[in-house]
Design an enzyme around this catalytic site. Sequence first.
Site, mmCIF file in Angstrom:
data_model
loop_
_atom_site.group_PDB
_atom_site.id
_atom_site.type_symbol
_atom_site.label_atom_id
_atom_site.label_comp_id
_atom_site.label_asym_id
_atom_site.label_seq_id
_atom_site.Cartn_x
_atom_site.Cartn_y
_atom_site.Cartn_z
ATOM 1 N N HIS A 109 12.709 47.106 32.147
ATOM 2 C CA HIS A 109 13.549 47.106 30.947
ATOM 3 C C HIS A 109 14.984 47.260 31.440
ATOM 4 C CE1 HIS A 109 9.779 49.016 29.473
ATOM 5 N NE2 HIS A 109 10.044 48.425 28.323
ATOM 6 N N ASP A 112 15.785 50.741 32.397
ATOM 7 C CA ASP A 112 15.135 51.320 33.589
ATOM 8 C C ASP A 112 16.028 51.109 34.798
ATOM 9 O OD1 ASP A 112 12.914 51.431 31.898
ATOM 10 O OD2 ASP A 112 12.053 49.592 32.751
ATOM 11 N N GLU A 240 4.303 41.032 23.232
ATOM 12 C CA GLU A 240 3.267 41.988 23.642
ATOM 13 C C GLU A 240 2.758 42.740 22.419
ATOM 14 O OE1 GLU A 240 4.219 44.373 27.103
ATOM 15 O OE2 GLU A 240 2.970 46.005 26.355
ATOM 16 N N GLU A 276 -1.956 43.870 26.760
ATOM 17 C CA GLU A 276 -2.155 45.145 27.473
ATOM 18 C C GLU A 276 -3.492 45.760 27.070
ATOM 19 O OE1 GLU A 276 1.232 47.713 27.874
ATOM 20 O OE2 GLU A 276 0.000 49.500 27.641
ATOM 21 N N HIS A 279 -3.377 48.713 24.620
ATOM 22 C CA HIS A 279 -2.994 48.280 23.270
ATOM 23 C C HIS A 279 -4.191 47.652 22.570
ATOM 24 C CE1 HIS A 279 1.537 47.841 24.553
ATOM 25 N NE2 HIS A 279 1.038 49.034 24.814
ATOM 26 N N ASP A 304 -0.596 43.171 30.956
ATOM 27 C CA ASP A 304 -0.226 44.517 31.365
ATOM 28 C C ASP A 304 -1.532 45.230 31.643
ATOM 29 O OD1 ASP A 304 2.456 44.119 31.147
ATOM 30 O OD2 ASP A 304 2.820 45.655 29.636
ATOM 31 N N ASP A 315 -1.981 55.985 23.527
ATOM 32 C CA ASP A 315 -1.739 55.080 24.644
ATOM 33 C C ASP A 315 -1.528 55.904 25.912
ATOM 34 O OD1 ASP A 315 -1.174 52.699 25.884
ATOM 35 O OD2 ASP A 315 0.828 52.466 25.058
ATOM 36 N N ASP A 317 -2.017 54.960 29.043
ATOM 37 C CA ASP A 317 -1.481 54.159 30.157
ATOM 38 C C ASP A 317 -1.993 54.605 31.523
ATOM 39 O OD1 ASP A 317 -0.024 52.411 28.594
ATOM 40 O OD2 ASP A 317 1.857 53.525 28.756
ATOM 41 N N ASP A 347 1.326 48.364 33.885
ATOM 42 C CA ASP A 347 1.978 49.200 32.873
ATOM 43 C C ASP A 347 1.181 50.499 32.767
ATOM 44 O OD1 ASP A 347 3.501 50.220 30.909
ATOM 45 O OD2 ASP A 347 3.356 48.512 29.547
HETATM 46 C C1 XUL Z 1 4.633 50.294 25.535
HETATM 47 C C2 XUL Z 1 4.609 49.143 26.459
HETATM 48 C C3 XUL Z 1 5.920 48.690 26.988
HETATM 49 C C4 XUL Z 1 6.022 47.202 27.164
HETATM 50 C C5 XUL Z 1 7.391 46.720 27.553
HETATM 51 O O1 XUL Z 1 3.392 50.670 25.049
HETATM 52 O O2 XUL Z 1 3.561 48.647 26.790
HETATM 53 O O3 XUL Z 1 6.162 49.342 28.185
HETATM 54 O O4 XUL Z 1 5.126 46.748 28.119
HETATM 55 O O5 XUL Z 1 8.375 47.122 26.678
HETATM 56 CO CO CO Z 2 3.052 47.112 28.141
#
Ligand code: XUL
Ligand code: CO
Length: 444
Positions: A109, A112, A240, A276, A279, A304, A315, A317, A347
Amino acid sequence: MSTVVTIGRKEYFPGIERISYEGPDSVNPLAFKYYDENRLIAGKPMKDHFRFAVAYWHTFCNTGADPFGPGSKNFPWLESGDPMQMARDKLDAAFEFITKLGVPFYCFHDRDLAPEGGTAAESERNLAEMVHLAEKKQAESGVKLLWGTANLFSHPKYMNGAATNPDFRVVAQAAAQVKAALEATVELGGENYVFWGGREGYYSLLNTDMKREKAHLAVFLLKARDYGRKIGFKGMFLIEPKPMEPTKHQYDFDVAAVVGFLRRHNLTDDFKINIENNHATLANHAFAHEIQTAADAGLLGSLDVNQGDPHTGWDTDEFLHNIYDAVEIMLILLQIGGLGKGGMNFDAKTRRSSTDLKDLFIAHISSMDTLARGLIAANALLEKSPYLQMKKERYAGFDSGAGKAFEKGKLDLEQLTALAAELGEPEQISGRQEFYESLINQFM
Ligand code: XUL
Ligand code: CO
């Protein structure tokens, strides 16, 4: 293969060399057991099946803060306390990490890479300086940018959304930020550009004109597309999906919702989907379901890769380490010919309690090995088992004769009724789900 870049600066990961493949019998936690980048599988080197990317935000920015406490990780690249110096040190650490891991891509991003300034203009200047430095790093290492994106969800001005904010001034600010992030992505040769609609949704329908907000989102994406093409961006724009978090209801709910949205607004030539796993879980879908849905619509862009905790409703991750998921997704990717210009972005974050710097390496190695095992098993399943044949035979009744005519839309209900009488009661045909499942286990 990328070149390890540490020369002439502080080494952030001393004692860790370029991670190498040592095979399944290795007990070295800092070695690959299955990911052997140049090994050919289905005629293609392993690394090209995955096109792995390190996620800048989790691996180098995220010190583990959660709603109950501050960060727990002491990243040496964040020690200076000066925001721009921290950004420069972070870039050094990032390229040392990525090249030691031997991964071909990274994703970021805007925020970042470079810190938010006091004004939009200062933020842009910060980004421009860091993009310039990142360009040099990419050139000396050979590491490439899989995708860039704008963080349109952290700053408090986006609390009611970015492109879908009810205040036009915020929408304009978001557009300016996307413009700068697109320029950064183009300058760094990014292969894709992602939109994750973090706050593009609502918390309460009582204060929300959903129809109008969704229409604004479509216009915003269209204008971003136009500007990207104008400045020479040749890659794919990716949406996404995520059903919720941080908003209660997010507009890009899941792949099916995004497919409908892109088709409705004639965006399918320029936009695809970045899926993702965690998600998908939040939308009550499997990763494989989402990937197959996007592939069937011709809109699979990139992945992702991560996973959620089956007992946690948010989430989390986590790094993907579930081999079943890996086999199921590689089974699809092998059948559709791969990810094209997309890739697999990690991710994922190490747990708040995983505080050693080497945990960052171990997490990525574990996930890469998981996916490599998935690839090897899926390929064996396709090449050596009756899997494909069984699936094909299930639908054989539509390959010729009346079944084929039905599939082509040539039989009406009256003709079908006559055929039903002529063909008689169907015999029972087992779906054999357990046998399919046993094949996966056999080849894993
Ligand atoms: C948030 C997510 C983000 C996107 C990019 O859940 O997945 O990090 O991948 O903005
Ligand atoms: Co993501």
